[in-house]
Design an enzyme around this catalytic site. Structure first.
Site, PDB file in Angstrom:
ATOM      1  CE1 TYR A 159      -2.316   3.311   2.483  1.00  0.00           C
ATOM      2  CE2 TYR A 159      -3.691   2.537   0.671  1.00  0.00           C
ATOM      3  CZ  TYR A 159      -3.405   3.488   1.643  1.00  0.00           C
ATOM      4  OH  TYR A 159      -4.207   4.597   1.769  1.00  0.00           O
ATOM      5  CG  ASP A 210       5.988   3.634   0.434  1.00  0.00           C
ATOM      6  OD1 ASP A 210       4.788   3.480   0.104  1.00  0.00           O
ATOM      7  OD2 ASP A 210       6.335   4.286   1.439  1.00  0.00           O
ATOM      8  CE  LYS A 231       2.562   5.294   7.724  1.00  0.00           C
ATOM      9  NZ  LYS A 231       1.196   5.254   8.233  1.00  0.00           N
TER      10      LYS A 231
HETATM   11  P1  KE4 Z   1      -0.620   8.549   4.195  1.00  0.00           P
HETATM   12  O1  KE4 Z   1      -1.099   9.179   2.936  1.00  0.00           O
HETATM   13  O2  KE4 Z   1      -1.712   7.758   4.894  1.00  0.00           O
HETATM   14  O3  KE4 Z   1       0.105   9.531   5.129  1.00  0.00           O
HETATM   15  O4  KE4 Z   1       0.552   7.500   3.801  1.00  0.00           O
HETATM   16  C1  KE4 Z   1       0.262   6.510   2.850  1.00  0.00           C
HETATM   17  C2  KE4 Z   1       1.229   5.365   3.003  1.00  0.00           C
HETATM   18  C3  KE4 Z   1       2.262   5.230   2.086  1.00  0.00           C
HETATM   19  N1  KE4 Z   1       3.156   4.226   2.181  1.00  0.00           N
HETATM   20  C4  KE4 Z   1       3.084   3.326   3.192  1.00  0.00           C
HETATM   21  C5  KE4 Z   1       4.115   2.235   3.265  1.00  0.00           C
HETATM   22  C6  KE4 Z   1       2.055   3.414   4.165  1.00  0.00           C
HETATM   23  O5  KE4 Z   1       1.992   2.498   5.162  1.00  0.00           O
HETATM   24  C7  KE4 Z   1       1.114   4.447   4.074  1.00  0.00           C
HETATM   25  C8  KE4 Z   1      -0.031   4.592   5.052  1.00  0.00           C
HETATM   26  N2  KE4 Z   1      -0.109   3.591   6.064  1.00  0.00           N
HETATM   27  C9  KE4 Z   1      -1.461   3.328   6.552  1.00  0.00           C
HETATM   28  C10 KE4 Z   1      -1.357   2.251   7.641  1.00  0.00           C
HETATM   29  N3  KE4 Z   1      -0.982   0.983   7.114  1.00  0.00           N
HETATM   30  C11 KE4 Z   1      -2.142   4.559   7.035  1.00  0.00           C
HETATM   31  C12 KE4 Z   1      -3.367   4.337   7.897  1.00  0.00           C
HETATM   32  C13 KE4 Z   1      -4.600   4.851   7.237  1.00  0.00           C
HETATM   33  O6  KE4 Z   1      -4.758   4.659   6.011  1.00  0.00           O
HETATM   34  O7  KE4 Z   1      -5.406   5.440   7.977  1.00  0.00           O
END
Ligand code: KE4
Length: 427
Positions: free
Chosen positions: A144, A239, A267
């Site tokens: 993801y 990523d 993060k």
């Molecule tokens: P954000 O757009 O949610 O800040 O980041 C996206 C993203 C990109 N790459 C990786 C490896 C990620 O894990 C994420 C977002 N992680 C999720 C939790 N697995 C965010 C939680 C959510 O979607 O509320």
């Protein structure tokens, strides 16, 4: 314990917010029941609207690496806010953040700040396409990278939890430019390059896939990935939104000693505020507007408040060598969990890297999404609620990783492992 205030809040939230949540994975659809609402967080604890105290292993999905509301971040926020909240102009804090990221992250020679991990990966994709003049993106199933149209193809995290790994609203024309391969499948990688290598702008991969639980690169997989990309003029996009500054000061790339062409970050670098970043080789990054033809922008990118909070968090991690401490806490947690699994007579598949962990409810190997699917989600849901009732909050989905912070104490870890063992024994 009933949670009447959270229930009332959820009923009201559903009137105004789709699904009652601002991000789907919070909706508890992967485990059943209703989400609780948090009113306060500090250290390794959350307190919900009904006054329940929880040991937190989600850590706002990764950012709370020092624990919640660390004093250093609060002090930095207070001082920064007194100077103004947002300027919309260049500011000294974004320069210090950029210098820090370039000094710490091996592949980053230049970096641009954005406001989420999604923006970071989206910008990497556009930059890779702009620099190579090609359209195809290769990703891996279960990974993801945020809710970018072209990456919501066989995606993990909430997309997977809710059964929409290929989201509605992404035109087939967009998805047609994305090839999703099984992770760790060297033959599939060789084949896609043999057949379409000249079309591939980039391969994007979670450094350590943690959005379908937690699985690891097989020996040689990344060496093959780097070689195929170099041979065919495609870029490697790592990523590290989740692993950056968590697994090591320089992220997973520092651990494996390999430099991707572009890196997505997020993060931890925001200290809990909305921050993402992307960076890489100078000659690639210089293709971004205003110097180059690839446009990318953001009203709040480099926001001084977020930069101050993020810098305070990163400085504190370095000051206390947080990475060594997180490894020690993680190793202790792993020992205790494995002992608890044995006591409970369960041979479920627990895995950990640094302060990230996952318990798959299967006794088989998990090296890719298909094998992660072998996990018994109903059993996971029972485990999740059993632990929650006893004051321990794990991510509300089998397809997420857990996080330990520097605020977790050995007593917290011991108590958590005992509760986990008790719940498993009772299942
Ligand atoms: P954000 O757009 O949610 O800040 O980041 C996206 C993203 C990109 N790459 C990786 C490896 C990620 O894990 C994420 C977002 N992680 C999720 C939790 N697995 C965010 C939680 C959510 O979607 O509320």
């Amino acid at each position: 314990m009933t949670t009447p205030r959270s229930s009332a809040l959820f009923a009201e939230a559903r009137r105004y917010i789709p699904g009652g949540v601002n991000s789907p994975v919070r909706a508890f659809r992967g485990v059943g029941g209703e989400p609780f609402f948090v009113e306060r967080a500090a250290g390794a604890r959350l307190w919900d609207a009904d006054g329940r105290e929880l040991i937190d292993y989600v850590g706002t999905w990764g950012p709370a690496i020092l624990g919640h509301a660390p004093r250093v971040v609060l002090d930095a926020l207070g001082a920064s806010a007194a100077r103004g909240v947002s300027f919309g102009t260049p500011n000294p804090y974004e320069v210090e953040m950029a210098r820090t990221l370039c000094e710490w992250v091996p592949a980053v020679e230049k970096v641009r700040m954005v406001n989420s991990g999604t923006e970071a990966t989206m910008s990497c994709i556009r930059l890779a396409r702009g620099v190579t003049g090609r359209g195809r993106i290769v990703k891996f199933t279960g990974c993801y990278h945020g809710h970018v149209d072209s990456l919501l193809v066989k995606a993990g995290s909430g997309a997977l939890t809710h059964g929409h790994p290929d989201s509605a609203g992404v035109p087939p024309e967009f998805a047609a430019l994305t090839t999703a391969l099984p992770y760790n499948d060297a033959d599939a990688l060789r084949t896609v390059f043999a057949e379409r290598g000249s079309e591939i702008a980039a391969v994007i991969v979670e450094s350590v896939p943690a959005n379908a639980g937690l699985y690891f690169p097989e020996p040689g997989f990344y060496e093959l990935l780097w070689k195929l990309c170099a041979d065919h003029g495609a870029l490697v996009i790592f990523d590290e939104v989740m692993t950056g500054f968590r697994l090591a000061r320089g992220g997973y790339q520092e651990i494996i000693g390999m430099k991707p062409d572009l890196v997505a970050l997020g993060k931890v670098i925001g200290g809990g505020l909305p921050v993402g970043a992307f960076g890489g080789r100078r000659e690639i990054m210089d293709q971004l507007s205003p110097d180059g033809p690839v446009y990318q922008a953001g009203t709040l990118s480099g926001n001084p408040l977020a930069m101050s909070a993020g810098l305070a968090q990163l400085r504190e991690l370095a000051r206390v060598d947080g990475w060594a401490k997180l490894e020690a806490l993680g190793a202790e947690f792993e020992d205790r969990v494995r002992a608890g699994l044995k006591r409970a007579g369960r041979d479920y598949n627990f895995r950990r890297i640094g302060s990230m962990f996952c318990l798959y409810f299967t006794n088989g190997p998990v090296r890719n999404l298909d094998e992660a699917f072998a996990s018994d989600r109903a059993a996971f849901a029972k485990f999740f609620h059993g632990c929650l009732e006893r004051g321990v909050y794990f991510a509300p989905s089998q397809f997420e990783a857990g996080f330990i912070s520097l605020a977790h104490t050995p007593e917290d870890l011991a108590r958590t492992a005992d509760i986990a063992a008790e719940v498993l024994a009772g299942m």
